[in-house]
Scaffold this active site. Sequence first.
Site, PDB file in Angstrom:
ATOM      1  NE  ARG A  90      -3.696   0.224   1.807  1.00 56.42           N
ATOM      2  CZ  ARG A  90      -4.636  -0.504   2.436  1.00 56.42           C
ATOM      3  NH1 ARG A  90      -4.718  -0.471   3.739  1.00 56.42           N
ATOM      4  NH2 ARG A  90      -5.466  -1.239   1.749  1.00 56.42           N
ATOM      5  CE1 TYR A  91       0.718   4.266   4.325  1.00 51.71           C
ATOM      6  CE2 TYR A  91       0.806   1.977   5.045  1.00 51.71           C
ATOM      7  CZ  TYR A  91       0.270   3.254   5.157  1.00 51.71           C
ATOM      8  OH  TYR A  91      -0.704   3.499   6.080  1.00 51.71           O
ATOM      9  NE  ARG A  94       5.478   2.070   5.956  1.00 51.54           N
ATOM     10  CZ  ARG A  94       5.134   3.220   5.361  1.00 51.54           C
ATOM     11  NH1 ARG A  94       5.697   3.577   4.209  1.00 51.54           N
ATOM     12  NH2 ARG A  94       4.212   3.991   5.896  1.00 51.54           N
ATOM     13  CB  CYS A 103      -3.903 -15.921  16.177  1.00 49.05           C
ATOM     14  SG  CYS A 103      -3.844 -14.820  14.746  1.00 49.05           S
ATOM     15  CB  CYS A 107      -8.339 -10.281  18.713  1.00 50.42           C
ATOM     16  SG  CYS A 107      -6.582 -10.495  19.064  1.00 50.42           S
ATOM     17  CB  CYS A 110      -9.184 -10.096  14.412  1.00 55.70           C
ATOM     18  SG  CYS A 110      -7.887 -10.219  13.158  1.00 55.70           S
ATOM     19  NE  ARG A 112      -4.339  -8.129   7.711  1.00 52.79           N
ATOM     20  CZ  ARG A 112      -3.275  -7.888   8.463  1.00 52.79           C
ATOM     21  NH1 ARG A 112      -2.841  -8.793   9.318  1.00 52.79           N
ATOM     22  NH2 ARG A 112      -2.621  -6.753   8.343  1.00 52.79           N
ATOM     23  CG  ASP A 270      -9.404  -1.140  11.322  1.00 57.63           C
ATOM     24  OD1 ASP A 270      -9.151   0.079  11.238  1.00 57.63           O
ATOM     25  OD2 ASP A 270      -8.524  -2.018  11.317  1.00 57.63           O
ATOM     26  CG  ASP A 307      -5.235   1.175   8.534  1.00 56.01           C
ATOM     27  OD1 ASP A 307      -5.076   1.804   7.459  1.00 56.01           O
ATOM     28  OD2 ASP A 307      -4.554   0.186   8.845  1.00 56.01           O
ATOM     29  CE  LYS A 314      -0.866   0.970  10.368  1.00 49.28           C
ATOM     30  NZ  LYS A 314      -0.543   0.350   9.052  1.00 49.28           N
TER      31      LYS A 314
HETATM   32  C1  LIG Z   1       0.285  -0.583   8.954  1.00 50.83           C
HETATM   33  C2  LIG Z   1       0.736  -0.970   7.644  1.00 50.83           C
HETATM   34  C3  LIG Z   1       2.075  -0.819   7.283  1.00 50.83           C
HETATM   35  C4  LIG Z   1       3.117  -0.237   8.210  1.00 50.83           C
HETATM   36  O1  LIG Z   1       2.848   1.092   8.508  1.00 50.83           O
HETATM   37  P1  LIG Z   1       3.862   1.942   9.402  1.00 50.83           P
HETATM   38  O2  LIG Z   1       3.154   3.211   9.631  1.00 50.83           O
HETATM   39  O3  LIG Z   1       5.121   2.050   8.602  1.00 50.83           O
HETATM   40  O4  LIG Z   1       4.087   1.139  10.662  1.00 50.83           O
HETATM   41  C5  LIG Z   1       2.439  -1.192   6.016  1.00 50.83           C
HETATM   42  N1  LIG Z   1       1.552  -1.692   5.135  1.00 50.83           N
HETATM   43  C6  LIG Z   1       0.254  -1.832   5.453  1.00 50.83           C
HETATM   44  C7  LIG Z   1      -0.683  -2.359   4.434  1.00 50.83           C
HETATM   45  C8  LIG Z   1      -0.197  -1.480   6.723  1.00 50.83           C
HETATM   46  O5  LIG Z   1      -1.485  -1.644   7.038  1.00 50.83           O
HETATM   47  S1  SF4 Z   2      -5.625  -9.111  15.955  1.00 52.00           S
HETATM   48 FE1  SF4 Z   2      -6.172 -10.800  14.558  1.00 52.00          FE
HETATM   49  S2  SF4 Z   2      -4.225 -11.415  13.629  1.00 52.00           S
HETATM   50 FE2  SF4 Z   2      -3.719 -10.228  15.482  1.00 52.00          FE
HETATM   51  S3  SF4 Z   2      -3.532 -11.768  17.135  1.00 52.00           S
HETATM   52 FE3  SF4 Z   2      -5.639 -11.006  17.146  1.00 52.00          FE
HETATM   53  S4  SF4 Z   2      -6.753 -12.507  15.901  1.00 52.00           S
HETATM   54 FE4  SF4 Z   2      -4.589 -12.755  15.405  1.00 52.00          FE
END
Ligand SMILES: *Cc1c(COP(=O)(O)O)cnc(C)c1O
Ligand code: SF4
Length: 367
Positions: A90-91, A94, A103, A107, A110, A112, A270, A307, A314
């Site tokens: 996305r960025y 990175r 996991c 959570c 979560c 995801r 989220d 986010d 973010k």
């Molecule tokens: C959070 C996230 C990152 C890392 O973001 P930082 O602000 O650099 O910690 C990178 N890619 C994705 C898709 C993210 O959600």
């Molecule tokens: S937030 Fe989601 S991915 Fe992270 S530890 Fe909890 S269940 Fe696992």
Amino acid sequence: MDDWQQILQHSLRTPEEIAERFGLEVEAVRKIARAFKIQITPYYASLIKRKGDPIYRQVVPDLAELAENSGEDDPLEEDLDSPVPSIVHRYPDRVLFLVAHSCASYCRFCTRKRKVGDISKINPRYIEDGINYIKEHPEVRDVIVSGGDPLILSDDRLESILSQLRSIPHVEIIRIGTRMPCYLPQRITEELVSMLKKYHPLYMNVHFNHPDEITAEAARALNLLADAGIPLGNQTVLLKGVNDDVETMRRLMQKLLTVRVRPYYIYQADYVRGTEHFRTTVEKGLEIYQGLRGWTSGLAVPQYVIDAPGGGGKIPLIPEYVQSISEEKVVLRNYAGELFVYPQVKTPKRRRSRPQPPCFVSNSQRV
Ligand SMILES: *Cc1c(COP(=O)(O)O)cnc(C)c1O
Ligand code: SF4
């Protein structure tokens, strides 16, 4: 089998076990389990003091998860930024690299939720594609190894991934995102940290949401990691009924510092399907930020971010500390609400020019 794997095997998993342990209706738990994965390590379950407490709420299923119209499956639109199934790019510089589908505990909030626990969505066979994608993209200098929880993998499998990443010249730093020090601190062993140490510069972001999670066992795990030279950051999710008050959040941030973890982010929850009952207002988040900044060590103040739904990434939220800004002065409000004036530097009057974006420096201005 390692100790931690044995503990993990004894996790609460079936609707019958969960219902019995927490006095819930089996049928209700079965219904939730059909929609979202449930699992609680015996260690984390042992931290629950009473029904509905902040530890309980994070992992014990609730029928509210099945509420209609309660968010989206993929609000961050990660799937759209996903060139191969294991990568979210996305960025500019990175990527997120999803290497494990499961996991130690799940959570209930979560992000995801749609993916974790489902091996068809995060599959080991996608790892190679992910490595190749990173190899082919020289702009990627930072890889965030995530999942699920990457530390659910055996030391050998994790090492194979880390060593492949390390062999890519343009990958400058590797980060691991994990909740193991919170859910299963026994996972952090001498063997694990001496393996991780070989892949420096390696950072780790852990995930604690409540001060009661920082137990002696968690402290042991975190100290082991810090002693291996791994800089530790923490990501917290702002959750209703868990940590949505200044006192709890301040204590959490202060306690993290005592175990050498630097608070990194507080996330606004989220807009995820099945997590509506955890969401708070944004005003609450800003109030918590204001209750930290100035009132305790600056080290204990993470960035508060949303986010953005739709894949915006973010975005930091900062309460209004600038009251007004003019050519002569800036009026500022300090943490306690008092006003102060900062005189602006006197600049010679320039000819009127076209308005420019704030970071634009033209050649004429640079002389
Ligand atoms: C959070 C996230 C990152 C890392 O973001 P930082 O602000 O650099 O910690 C990178 N890619 C994705 C898709 C993210 O959600
Ligand atoms: S937030 Fe989601 S991915 Fe992270 S530890 Fe909890 S269940 Fe696992």
